[in-house]
Design a protein around this motif. Structure first.
Motif, PDB file in Angstrom:
ATOM      1  N   LEU A   1       3.947   6.238   3.983  1.00 42.54           N
ATOM      2  CA  LEU A   1       4.229   6.027   5.417  1.00 42.54           C
ATOM      3  C   LEU A   1       3.134   5.176   6.021  1.00 42.54           C
ATOM      4  O   LEU A   1       1.991   5.184   5.537  1.00 42.54           O
ATOM      5  N   ASP A   2       3.463   4.468   7.102  1.00 37.94           N
ATOM      6  CA  ASP A   2       2.368   3.790   7.800  1.00 37.94           C
ATOM      7  C   ASP A   2       1.665   4.818   8.686  1.00 37.94           C
ATOM      8  O   ASP A   2       2.085   5.987   8.750  1.00 37.94           O
ATOM      9  N   LEU A   3       0.623   4.407   9.385  1.00 41.62           N
ATOM     10  CA  LEU A   3      -0.173   5.409  10.108  1.00 41.62           C
ATOM     11  C   LEU A   3       0.588   5.991  11.303  1.00 41.62           C
ATOM     12  O   LEU A   3       0.155   6.962  11.914  1.00 41.62           O
ATOM     13  N   ASN A   4       1.750   5.402  11.633  1.00 42.69           N
ATOM     14  CA  ASN A   4       2.589   5.976  12.693  1.00 42.69           C
ATOM     15  C   ASN A   4       3.738   6.801  12.122  1.00 42.69           C
ATOM     16  O   ASN A   4       4.668   7.159  12.845  1.00 42.69           O
ATOM     17  N   GLY A   5       3.681   7.050  10.836  1.00 46.74           N
ATOM     18  CA  GLY A   5       4.698   7.911  10.220  1.00 46.74           C
ATOM     19  C   GLY A   5       5.977   7.178   9.869  1.00 46.74           C
ATOM     20  O   GLY A   5       7.009   7.798   9.613  1.00 46.74           O
ATOM     21  N   ARG A   6       5.923   5.845   9.856  1.00 48.78           N
ATOM     22  CA  ARG A   6       7.158   5.111   9.579  1.00 48.78           C
ATOM     23  C   ARG A   6       7.211   4.627   8.132  1.00 48.78           C
ATOM     24  O   ARG A   6       6.183   4.282   7.535  1.00 48.78           O
ATOM     25  N   LEU A   7       8.420   4.612   7.595  1.00 47.02           N
ATOM     26  CA  LEU A   7       8.601   4.139   6.221  1.00 47.02           C
ATOM     27  C   LEU A   7       8.180   2.678   6.117  1.00 47.02           C
ATOM     28  O   LEU A   7       8.259   1.930   7.101  1.00 47.02           O
ATOM     29  N   ILE A   8       7.787   2.274   4.934  1.00 48.48           N
ATOM     30  CA  ILE A   8       7.279   0.920   4.728  1.00 48.48           C
ATOM     31  C   ILE A   8       8.274   0.160   3.847  1.00 48.48           C
ATOM     32  O   ILE A   8       8.749   0.705   2.840  1.00 48.48           O
ATOM     33  N   ILE A   9       8.577  -1.065   4.241  1.00 46.22           N
ATOM     34  CA  ILE A   9       9.492  -1.875   3.412  1.00 46.22           C
ATOM     35  C   ILE A   9       8.641  -2.780   2.520  1.00 46.22           C
ATOM     36  O   ILE A   9       7.767  -3.494   2.992  1.00 46.22           O
ATOM     37  N   SER A  10       8.918  -2.697   1.228  1.00 51.95           N
ATOM     38  CA  SER A  10       8.080  -3.433   0.273  1.00 51.95           C
ATOM     39  C   SER A  10       8.544  -4.889   0.159  1.00 51.95           C
ATOM     40  O   SER A  10       9.601  -5.261   0.675  1.00 51.95           O
ATOM     41  N   ARG A  11       7.780  -5.669  -0.563  1.00 53.04           N
ATOM     42  CA  ARG A  11       8.067  -7.093  -0.761  1.00 53.04           C
ATOM     43  C   ARG A  11       9.482  -7.329  -1.314  1.00 53.04           C
ATOM     44  O   ARG A  11      10.147  -8.275  -0.947  1.00 53.04           O
ATOM     45  N   ASP A  12       9.933  -6.392  -2.182  1.00 52.29           N
ATOM     46  CA  ASP A  12      11.272  -6.563  -2.760  1.00 52.29           C
ATOM     47  C   ASP A  12      12.374  -5.945  -1.894  1.00 52.29           C
ATOM     48  O   ASP A  12      13.481  -5.662  -2.366  1.00 52.29           O
ATOM     49  N   LYS A  13      12.064  -5.718  -0.638  1.00 58.09           N
ATOM     50  CA  LYS A  13      13.042  -5.238   0.367  1.00 58.09           C
ATOM     51  C   LYS A  13      13.596  -3.850   0.062  1.00 58.09           C
ATOM     52  O   LYS A  13      14.764  -3.553   0.301  1.00 58.09           O
TER      53      LYS A  13
ATOM     54  N   LYS B   1       7.483   3.055  -2.350  1.00 59.24           N
ATOM     55  CA  LYS B   1       7.208   4.399  -2.888  1.00 59.24           C
ATOM     56  C   LYS B   1       6.073   4.299  -3.886  1.00 59.24           C
ATOM     57  O   LYS B   1       5.862   3.244  -4.475  1.00 59.24           O
ATOM     58  N   ASN B   2       5.399   5.413  -4.088  1.00 56.36           N
ATOM     59  CA  ASN B   2       4.385   5.454  -5.149  1.00 56.36           C
ATOM     60  C   ASN B   2       4.677   6.636  -6.062  1.00 56.36           C
ATOM     61  O   ASN B   2       5.373   7.578  -5.650  1.00 56.36           O
TER      62      ASN B   2
ATOM     63  N   LYS C   1      -4.422   4.167   1.893  1.00 56.98           N
ATOM     64  CA  LYS C   1      -4.610   3.013   0.988  1.00 56.98           C
ATOM     65  C   LYS C   1      -3.994   1.771   1.597  1.00 56.98           C
ATOM     66  O   LYS C   1      -3.085   1.861   2.426  1.00 56.98           O
ATOM     67  N   GLU C   2      -4.469   0.628   1.122  1.00 55.28           N
ATOM     68  CA  GLU C   2      -3.871  -0.623   1.574  1.00 55.28           C
ATOM     69  C   GLU C   2      -2.521  -0.810   0.875  1.00 55.28           C
ATOM     70  O   GLU C   2      -2.416  -0.641  -0.337  1.00 55.28           O
ATOM     71  N   ILE C   3      -1.501  -1.165   1.648  1.00 59.06           N
ATOM     72  CA  ILE C   3      -0.166  -1.326   1.059  1.00 59.06           C
ATOM     73  C   ILE C   3       0.416  -2.656   1.520  1.00 59.06           C
ATOM     74  O   ILE C   3       0.327  -3.008   2.702  1.00 59.06           O
ATOM     75  N   GLU C   4       1.023  -3.365   0.576  1.00 58.18           N
ATOM     76  CA  GLU C   4       1.648  -4.633   0.952  1.00 58.18           C
ATOM     77  C   GLU C   4       3.057  -4.358   1.463  1.00 58.18           C
ATOM     78  O   GLU C   4       3.807  -3.604   0.831  1.00 58.18           O
ATOM     79  N   CYS C   5       3.378  -4.918   2.608  1.00 58.74           N
ATOM     80  CA  CYS C   5       4.720  -4.631   3.144  1.00 58.74           C
ATOM     81  C   CYS C   5       5.323  -5.899   3.741  1.00 58.74           C
ATOM     82  O   CYS C   5       4.662  -6.926   3.874  1.00 58.74           O
TER      83      CYS C   5
ATOM     84  N   ILE D   1      -1.128  -3.502   5.110  1.00 62.28           N
ATOM     85  CA  ILE D   1      -1.388  -2.537   6.173  1.00 62.28           C
ATOM     86  C   ILE D   1      -2.036  -1.288   5.561  1.00 62.28           C
ATOM     87  O   ILE D   1      -2.022  -1.098   4.349  1.00 62.28           O
ATOM     88  N   GLN D   2      -2.575  -0.443   6.424  1.00 62.93           N
ATOM     89  CA  GLN D   2      -3.085   0.850   5.965  1.00 62.93           C
ATOM     90  C   GLN D   2      -1.903   1.816   5.930  1.00 62.93           C
ATOM     91  O   GLN D   2      -1.152   1.912   6.909  1.00 62.93           O
TER      92      GLN D   2
END
Ligand code: UTP
Length: 462
Positions: free
Chosen positions: A191-203, A207-208, A345-349, A360-361
């Motif tokens: 999740l991002d720091l506001n609790g929202r799901l993150i969309i990855s580079r491959d749309k 997930k980890n 952790k740093e995440i690419e989105c 983003i964090q």
């Protein structure tokens, strides 16, 4: 967009996904929606809520207690007892009652190696990979005990394909194909720091892998536990991919665990000094588990016992024995859940407007295997010498790096040589490597070693 989905996403504060969906092709949209279907939104909301609560209020200080360990390092326990435990462990190996379980699903971010960590070349002379060393170790167990222990390897969606093809390309390092089973652990959305799901580079939803603690479910969901039951395997030797010194299926450890009828056991080493950043096997609010270094106060970390040793000294090296019935029991218990730990952790989105990847964090959630200790009715903690059994490859340089692990391997094998050599001199800075197929320990080495006329660097024995 279907209003049901829109309402649902809004309800869980995930309406930004709608914007992404709007900008996607039909195919991408189908992919993302099928990802969304599999998410337990309520659970994620709970995890985020607990993160927020921890931020806003001061955590209650947990109560920590040290534990007693079984140790043959300090001459307090008789050699006769040690031998008895070893025999018991060897008996289990000869009867094929022990499986080897390697968890190798991690991302290895700190090492920064492009590929599964097990494919990292580590041995000092032959540059064998971690996987090859472990495979040779298992072949040596087969030669010694007459039965090849079955080897289960947990991977993650991210590295499963590469891991399997590495084994295939390497002809399973001389092991029978059907003595190795791969299983894949689950993933969990970050999740991002506001609790929202993150969309990855491959749309897709980012997930980890769900942490090494995901092993408990993976063993069940993959059918591995049932297979073990069919094959008469009662005990599971658990270890992690980053420790080339792991004494795989150490008979002493198996024996100690079985003798105590333990459900889950651990190997520990002495903490080097009060400031070392290691987890300590101990009691947390009365329950067996691992005390993370950040949780101990300065005062607690410095406390000493009457013999001068640190009160909290039993460092966790992530080597466990798990009783198969125990793992089965946990999985069948509806109320069983390991707690999720969080890491920022740093995440690419994907940027919601420009579609440009950015960093983003984010909050990653992970399960840890040591939390299963709290569910075990009986457990043994066996203290072992760190220089012989633990040198993890975590970082690119400095402490716990490939360099320190290679040095540790050279030191062990130099010690074996020194204890066996009678005539030749051992050159300073000798780079030496002994294949597990030659000897698994010093005793075996002494029995087998025939002194050559000269020992020069690099020196390899197989
Ligand atoms: P680490 O805690 O060192 O994590 O894993 P990591 O992901 O490998 O490395 P970093 O933190 O990104 O640098 C310890 C062991 O647990 C396994 C790893 O493969 C390693 O054997 N592990 C970790 C898994 O199998 N799955 C996971 O989800 C996480």
């Amino acid at each position: 967009m279907n209003t049901e989905i829109s309402d649902f996403l809004r309800k869980f504060n995930q309406e930004h996904i709608l914007r992404h969906l709007d900008l996607m092709t039909d195919r991408e949209r189908i992919g993302l929606l099928s990802d969304i279907e599999q998410i337990d939104f309520r659970h994620l909301a709970e995890l985020y809520e607990s993160y927020r609560l921890d931020l806003s209020k001061k955590n209650r200080k947990k109560i920590f207690q040290e534990i007693e360990v079984l140790s043959f390092c300090r001459g307090e326990v008789s050699e006769k007892y040690r031998k008895r435990l070893c025999c018991l462990g060897e008996d289990y190996l000869m009867q094929g009652k022990v499986a080897i379980f390697l968890v190798a699903g991690g991302q290895g971010t700190r090492l920064g190696f492009n590929g599964p960590k097990g494919c990292y070349a580590i041995s000092p002379v032959k540059n064998k990979t971690l996987f090859q060393l472990f495979a040779e170790n298992i072949r040596a167990l087969k030669n010694r005990y007459g039965k090849c222990p079955k080897w289960y390897i947990m991977t993650s969606c991210e590295n499963s394909g590469e891991t399997r093809s590495f084994f295939e390309k390497s002809n399973f390092f001389g092991l029978e194909r059907d003595s190795i089973c791969f299983l894949i652990q689950k993933q969990i959305p970050a999740l991002d720091l506001n609790g929202r799901l993150i969309i990855s580079r491959d749309k897709k939803i980012f997930k980890n892998p769900d942490g090494h603690g995901g092993a408990i479910r993976a063993l069940f969901d993959s059918g591995a536990l049932q297979e073990m039951a069919r094959e008469g395997i009662d005990e599971i030797f658990y270890f992690q991919v980053d420790n080339p010194l792991a004494k795989i299926a150490d008979p002493l450890f198996i024996g100690a665990h079985v003798e105590h009828n333990a459900e889950m056991s651990s190997k520990v080493v002495n903490k080097e000094n009060a400031d070392e950043r290691v987890g300590i096997i101990g009691r947390v609010d009365g329950k067996l588990g691992c005390i993370e270094y950040s949780e101990l106060s300065q005062k607690e970390a410095q406390e000493r016992r009457s013999d001068g040793s640190l009160r909290f000294r039993s460092a966790n090296i992530a080597i466990h024995m798990l009783n198969r019935n125990f793992v089965e029991k946990l999985n069948r218990d509806k109320n069983f859940r390991l707690p999720y730990h969080r890491a920022i952790k740093e995440i690419e989105c994907l940027d919601v407007n420009g579609h440009l990847p950015r960093k983003i964090q984010g909050i990653k959630f992970e399960l840890f295997i040591f939390d299963a200790l709290g569910f075990a009715e009986r457990s043994v903690s066996l203290e072992v010498p760190r220089n012989e059994e633990f040198s993890p490859v975590k970082n690119r340089t400095g402490a716990d790096s490939p360099e320190t692990a290679r040095r540790a391997m050279i030191n062990i094998h130099t010690k074996w040589l020194k204890s066996s050599v009678k005539l030749s001199s051992i050159p300073e800075n000798l780079v030496v490597e002994v294949s597990p197929l030659y000897a698994l320990d010093e005793e075996m080495f002494k029995e087998k070693f025939i002194e050559p006329p000269q020992i020069s660097s690099p020196f390899y024995l197989e």
